[in-house]
Write a protein that holds these residues in place. Structure first.
Motif, short mmCIF file in Angstrom:
data_model
loop_
_atom_site.label_atom_id
_atom_site.label_comp_id
_atom_site.label_asym_id
_atom_site.label_seq_id
_atom_site.Cartn_x
_atom_site.Cartn_y
_atom_site.Cartn_z
N HIS A 85 0.83 -1.20 0.00
CA HIS A 85 0.00 0.00 0.00
C HIS A 85 0.87 1.25 0.00
N GLY A 86 0.40 2.29 -0.68
CA GLY A 86 1.11 3.55 -0.76
C GLY A 86 0.78 4.48 0.41
N ALA A 87 1.53 5.58 0.47
CA ALA A 87 1.41 6.53 1.57
C ALA A 87 0.00 7.12 1.69
N ARG A 88 -0.64 7.39 0.55
CA ARG A 88 -1.99 7.98 0.60
C ARG A 88 -2.99 7.06 1.29
N ARG A 89 -2.95 5.80 0.94
CA ARG A 89 -3.89 4.85 1.55
C ARG A 89 -3.59 4.66 3.03
N ILE A 90 -2.33 4.56 3.37
CA ILE A 90 -1.95 4.39 4.77
C ILE A 90 -2.41 5.60 5.58
N SER A 91 -2.14 6.78 5.05
CA SER A 91 -2.53 8.02 5.72
C SER A 91 -4.04 8.09 5.92
N LYS A 114 4.09 -7.38 -17.18
CA LYS A 114 3.55 -7.15 -18.52
C LYS A 114 3.10 -5.71 -18.68
N LYS A 115 3.54 -5.09 -19.76
CA LYS A 115 3.08 -3.74 -20.09
C LYS A 115 1.65 -3.81 -20.59
N ALA A 116 0.89 -2.75 -20.35
CA ALA A 116 -0.49 -2.69 -20.83
C ALA A 116 -0.49 -2.71 -22.36
N GLN A 117 -1.40 -3.47 -22.94
CA GLN A 117 -1.47 -3.60 -24.40
C GLN A 117 -2.27 -2.46 -25.04
N ASP A 118 -3.16 -1.84 -24.28
CA ASP A 118 -3.98 -0.74 -24.82
C ASP A 118 -4.35 0.22 -23.69
N GLN A 119 -5.06 1.29 -24.05
CA GLN A 119 -5.44 2.33 -23.08
C GLN A 119 -6.33 1.78 -21.98
N LYS A 120 -7.24 0.89 -22.34
CA LYS A 120 -8.17 0.32 -21.36
C LYS A 120 -7.41 -0.46 -20.28
N GLU A 121 -6.46 -1.27 -20.71
CA GLU A 121 -5.66 -2.06 -19.77
C GLU A 121 -4.77 -1.15 -18.92
N TYR A 122 -4.20 -0.11 -19.56
CA TYR A 122 -3.36 0.86 -18.83
C TYR A 122 -4.19 1.56 -17.76
N ALA A 123 -5.42 1.98 -18.11
CA ALA A 123 -6.30 2.65 -17.16
C ALA A 123 -6.63 1.74 -15.98
N LYS A 124 -6.80 0.47 -16.27
CA LYS A 124 -7.08 -0.51 -15.22
C LYS A 124 -5.89 -0.63 -14.25
N GLN A 125 -4.69 -0.63 -14.81
CA GLN A 125 -3.49 -0.71 -13.98
C GLN A 125 -3.34 0.55 -13.13
N VAL A 126 -3.62 1.70 -13.74
CA VAL A 126 -3.54 2.97 -13.00
C VAL A 126 -4.54 2.97 -11.85
N ARG A 127 -5.78 2.55 -12.12
CA ARG A 127 -6.82 2.51 -11.06
C ARG A 127 -6.40 1.59 -9.91
N PHE A 128 -5.82 0.45 -10.25
CA PHE A 128 -5.37 -0.48 -9.22
C PHE A 128 -4.34 0.19 -8.31
N LEU A 129 -3.35 0.85 -8.90
CA LEU A 129 -2.31 1.49 -8.11
C LEU A 129 -2.82 2.71 -7.35
N GLN A 130 -3.80 3.41 -7.93
CA GLN A 130 -4.42 4.53 -7.20
C GLN A 130 -5.14 4.00 -5.96
N TYR A 131 -5.88 2.92 -6.13
CA TYR A 131 -6.58 2.31 -5.01
C TYR A 131 -5.60 1.87 -3.92
N ARG A 132 -4.43 1.44 -4.34
CA ARG A 132 -3.41 1.03 -3.38
C ARG A 132 -2.78 2.22 -2.66
#
Length: 152
Positions: A75-81, A120-138
């Protein structure tokens, strides 16, 4: 709502010490647990004062423990905080605990992304957005997320 029908069999101080012997708690969290057990506000205040005086209760120690647990989970600092704020730990104590842990948040974001997406790198924008959302949630910042995803 919180009080049981039967009065507690131990003193609030004994209950507080018992709870703290199992794991660290924040002041607010301990007070809530004692309230649920049916102790009066006055008993809770005295029990917490006793625990603070004898250093059984320490919000900084509790915050550091929570930071370590969350870092281990990726988890990142934002979630911990945010989670510590929900447990009514002061902003100043949260900052000290995060700073003293000495975590490289960029590297943690990268490790978390590698573990989740197996490098694995994201293959398209949709997959990249999904990865970004996951890390934001973390709980990672956008800069940390960019670093993590471009390094894959």
């Amino acid at each position: 709502m919180y009080n049981r029908s039967a009065p507690p069999s131990f003193s609030a101080k004994d209950s507080a010490i018992h709870l703290l012997s199992r794991r660290d708690h924040g002041e607010f969290e301990l007070a809530q647990k004692l309230k649920i057990k049916g102790y009066s506000d006055d008993e809770i205040t005295h029990a917490i004062a006793f625990c603070l005086e004898h250093r059984y209760l320490d919000d900084l120690r509790y915050a550091k423990s929570q930071v370590r647990q969350h870092v281990y989970k990726g988890h990142g600092a934002r979630r911990i905080s945010q989670e510590l704020k929900q447990k009514r730990v002061s902003e100043q104590i949260i900052e000290i605990a995060l700073e003293e842990e000495g975590t490289d948040w960029f590297e943690l974001a990268k490790e978390t992304a590698e573990k989740k997406f197996k490098g694995k790198k994201a293959q398209d924008q949709k997959e990249y957005a999904k990865q970004v959302r996951f890390l934001q949630y973390r709980g990672f910042s956008f800069e940390q997320i960019q670093y993590a995803l471009e390094e894959q």
